[in-house]
Enzyme design. Sequence first.
Site, short mmCIF file in Angstrom:
data_model
loop_
_atom_site.label_atom_id
_atom_site.label_comp_id
_atom_site.label_asym_id
_atom_site.label_seq_id
_atom_site.Cartn_x
_atom_site.Cartn_y
_atom_site.Cartn_z
N ILE A 174 -6.66 3.48 5.37
CA ILE A 174 -5.20 3.94 5.59
C ILE A 174 -4.56 3.73 4.30
O ILE A 174 -3.53 5.01 3.66
CB ILE A 174 -4.43 2.62 6.49
CG1 ILE A 174 -5.68 3.13 7.75
CG2 ILE A 174 -2.78 3.33 6.17
CD1 ILE A 174 -4.88 2.30 8.67
N ASP A 203 -7.33 -8.74 -6.48
CA ASP A 203 -7.74 -9.49 -6.01
C ASP A 203 -6.60 -10.37 -5.43
O ASP A 203 -6.18 -10.89 -6.14
CB ASP A 203 -9.01 -10.04 -5.91
CG ASP A 203 -9.23 -10.72 -4.69
OD1 ASP A 203 -8.19 -11.27 -4.00
OD2 ASP A 203 -10.47 -11.31 -4.52
N VAL A 204 -6.16 -10.06 -4.26
CA VAL A 204 -4.77 -10.85 -2.70
C VAL A 204 -5.03 -11.93 -2.58
O VAL A 204 -4.38 -12.63 -2.65
CB VAL A 204 -4.22 -9.33 -2.37
CG1 VAL A 204 -3.58 -7.69 -2.32
CG2 VAL A 204 -5.03 -9.36 -0.96
N TYR A 253 -6.72 -12.32 12.96
CA TYR A 253 -6.38 -11.62 12.66
C TYR A 253 -5.24 -10.76 12.99
O TYR A 253 -4.01 -11.13 12.05
CB TYR A 253 -6.96 -10.02 12.83
CG TYR A 253 -6.92 -8.37 12.76
CD1 TYR A 253 -7.03 -8.14 11.09
CD2 TYR A 253 -6.46 -7.81 13.49
CE1 TYR A 253 -6.26 -7.08 10.75
CE2 TYR A 253 -5.90 -6.19 13.17
CZ TYR A 253 -6.06 -5.77 12.06
OH TYR A 253 -5.75 -5.01 11.66
N LYS A 290 -1.69 -10.61 10.97
CA LYS A 290 -0.65 -9.56 11.32
C LYS A 290 0.61 -9.64 11.95
O LYS A 290 1.51 -9.00 11.67
CB LYS A 290 -1.29 -8.32 11.99
CG LYS A 290 -2.78 -8.11 11.32
CD LYS A 290 -1.98 -7.18 10.11
CE LYS A 290 -3.76 -6.64 10.03
NZ LYS A 290 -2.94 -5.73 8.67
N ILE A 338 -6.60 3.86 14.46
CA ILE A 338 -5.91 5.22 13.74
C ILE A 338 -7.53 5.60 13.31
O ILE A 338 -8.48 5.03 13.17
CB ILE A 338 -5.86 4.55 12.42
CG1 ILE A 338 -4.60 3.61 12.50
CG2 ILE A 338 -5.33 5.34 11.37
CD1 ILE A 338 -3.28 4.18 13.26
P1 NDP Z 1 -10.26 -0.27 5.00
O1 NDP Z 1 -11.41 -1.54 5.73
O2 NDP Z 1 -10.40 1.13 4.70
O3 NDP Z 1 -9.94 -0.97 3.65
C1 NDP Z 1 -9.24 -1.68 3.27
C2 NDP Z 1 -8.60 -1.83 1.41
O4 NDP Z 1 -8.35 -3.44 1.82
C3 NDP Z 1 -9.66 -1.80 0.68
O5 NDP Z 1 -8.82 -1.07 -0.17
C4 NDP Z 1 -10.54 -2.97 0.17
O6 NDP Z 1 -10.61 -2.96 -1.32
C5 NDP Z 1 -8.96 -4.22 -0.07
N1 NDP Z 1 -8.94 -5.32 0.03
C6 NDP Z 1 -9.68 -6.01 1.05
N2 NDP Z 1 -9.70 -7.74 1.02
C7 NDP Z 1 -9.01 -7.45 -0.53
C8 NDP Z 1 -8.53 -8.57 -1.21
N3 NDP Z 1 -8.73 -10.51 -1.31
N4 NDP Z 1 -7.29 -7.88 -2.12
C9 NDP Z 1 -7.15 -6.73 -2.28
N5 NDP Z 1 -7.77 -5.36 -2.04
C10 NDP Z 1 -8.57 -6.19 -1.15
O7 NDP Z 1 -8.64 -0.65 5.58
P2 NDP Z 1 -7.96 0.34 6.63
O8 NDP Z 1 -7.46 1.08 5.89
O9 NDP Z 1 -8.50 0.59 8.06
O10 NDP Z 1 -7.08 -0.53 6.72
C11 NDP Z 1 -6.16 -0.41 6.25
C12 NDP Z 1 -5.04 -1.38 6.23
O11 NDP Z 1 -4.55 -0.93 8.36
C13 NDP Z 1 -4.70 -2.80 7.00
O12 NDP Z 1 -4.27 -3.75 6.40
C14 NDP Z 1 -5.25 -2.81 8.17
O13 NDP Z 1 -5.50 -4.23 9.01
C15 NDP Z 1 -4.07 -2.32 8.74
N6 NDP Z 1 -5.17 -1.63 10.00
C16 NDP Z 1 -5.11 -1.00 9.87
C17 NDP Z 1 -5.87 0.28 11.07
C18 NDP Z 1 -7.09 1.09 11.62
O14 NDP Z 1 -7.48 1.37 12.50
N7 NDP Z 1 -7.98 1.22 10.89
C19 NDP Z 1 -4.77 -0.04 12.63
C20 NDP Z 1 -3.44 -1.25 12.58
C21 NDP Z 1 -3.66 -1.80 10.86
P3 NDP Z 1 -12.54 -2.65 -1.66
O15 NDP Z 1 -12.13 -1.54 -1.10
O16 NDP Z 1 -12.75 -3.70 -2.76
O17 NDP Z 1 -13.21 -3.53 -0.15
#
Ligand code: NDP
Length: 236
Positions: free
Chosen positions: A15, A49-50, A142, A146, A175
């Site tokens: 996303i 890294d957040v 989670y 959220k 999504i």
């Molecule tokens: P992905 O798992 O595809 O991507 C997650 C992203 O978060 C990656 O870029 C990852 O980086 C980054 N990340 C994780 N931990 C850290 C950290 N400690 N510091 C910095 N970056 C970090 O997730 P989605 O695209 O599916 O989801 C994106 C957001 O949307 C999330 O917050 C998720 O909870 C929310 N969401 C998703 C849904 C879905 O259906 N997919 C539905 C509802 C909400 P890296 O590449 O380094 O791992």
Amino acid sequence: MTARNVLVTGGNRGIGKSIAQAMAAAGHNVVITTRSGDAPEGMQSVQGDVTDTASVDAAFTAAEALFGGPVEVVVANAGITKDGLLMRMSDADFDAVLDTNLAGSFRCARRASAGMIKKRFGRLIFISSVVGLYGGPGQTNYSASKSGLVGLARSITRELGGRGITANVVAPGFIETDMTAELPEDRQKAYKAAIPAGRFATPDEVAAAVLFLASDEAAYISGAVIPVDGGLGMGH
Ligand code: NDP
């Protein structure tokens, strides 16, 4: 349209990548954060890294150098899941999810706030989930992380609303990502039957809501929870 300096955390995939691409296509200056520091082709990235305050600070400092000015829009998108039933949920799994999804978003908002106050403009956009207010079995960590974003955005709104800064939550439902594609077909069918729209959303549909919240036209929307869930969570 005013071109803004936009930072998207976790913008390298899923996303976050769609949001970063939509922002760039609309003419904004976009920098993404990644943990590895590697970005998809054509994207500007900084390492961050957040879960680490010093790393967040360094990422913002690097992004500000690339922009030649402050970060005006933060999309706090980085997120993880570590699902498990309540009885078996470990402290470590609970804490890790809260630390990334909620405290990570707080760290980014705090780092961005000084520049936004000075500029008297800011857009803080927190990517939550329908599960935040709807709940989800096996997702106590989670869901708590959220829904915490709602309190975060609303408190920021009360603190900084008079300084041209808005703070909003976008709550996506299901999504079309790698995660949902891997669900067995019968599970996908059951989920879709519960969604009034009868389908999952594309990441671009989430990006469209974020793009609007970042715009000048959205100046009077703050502390809101914008669902992008096909009606799944309505009433919550
Ligand atoms: P992905 O798992 O595809 O991507 C997650 C992203 O978060 C990656 O870029 C990852 O980086 C980054 N990340 C994780 N931990 C850290 C950290 N400690 N510091 C910095 N970056 C970090 O997730 P989605 O695209 O599916 O989801 C994106 C957001 O949307 C999330 O917050 C998720 O909870 C929310 N969401 C998703 C849904 C879905 O259906 N997919 C539905 C509802 C909400 P890296 O590449 O380094 O791992």
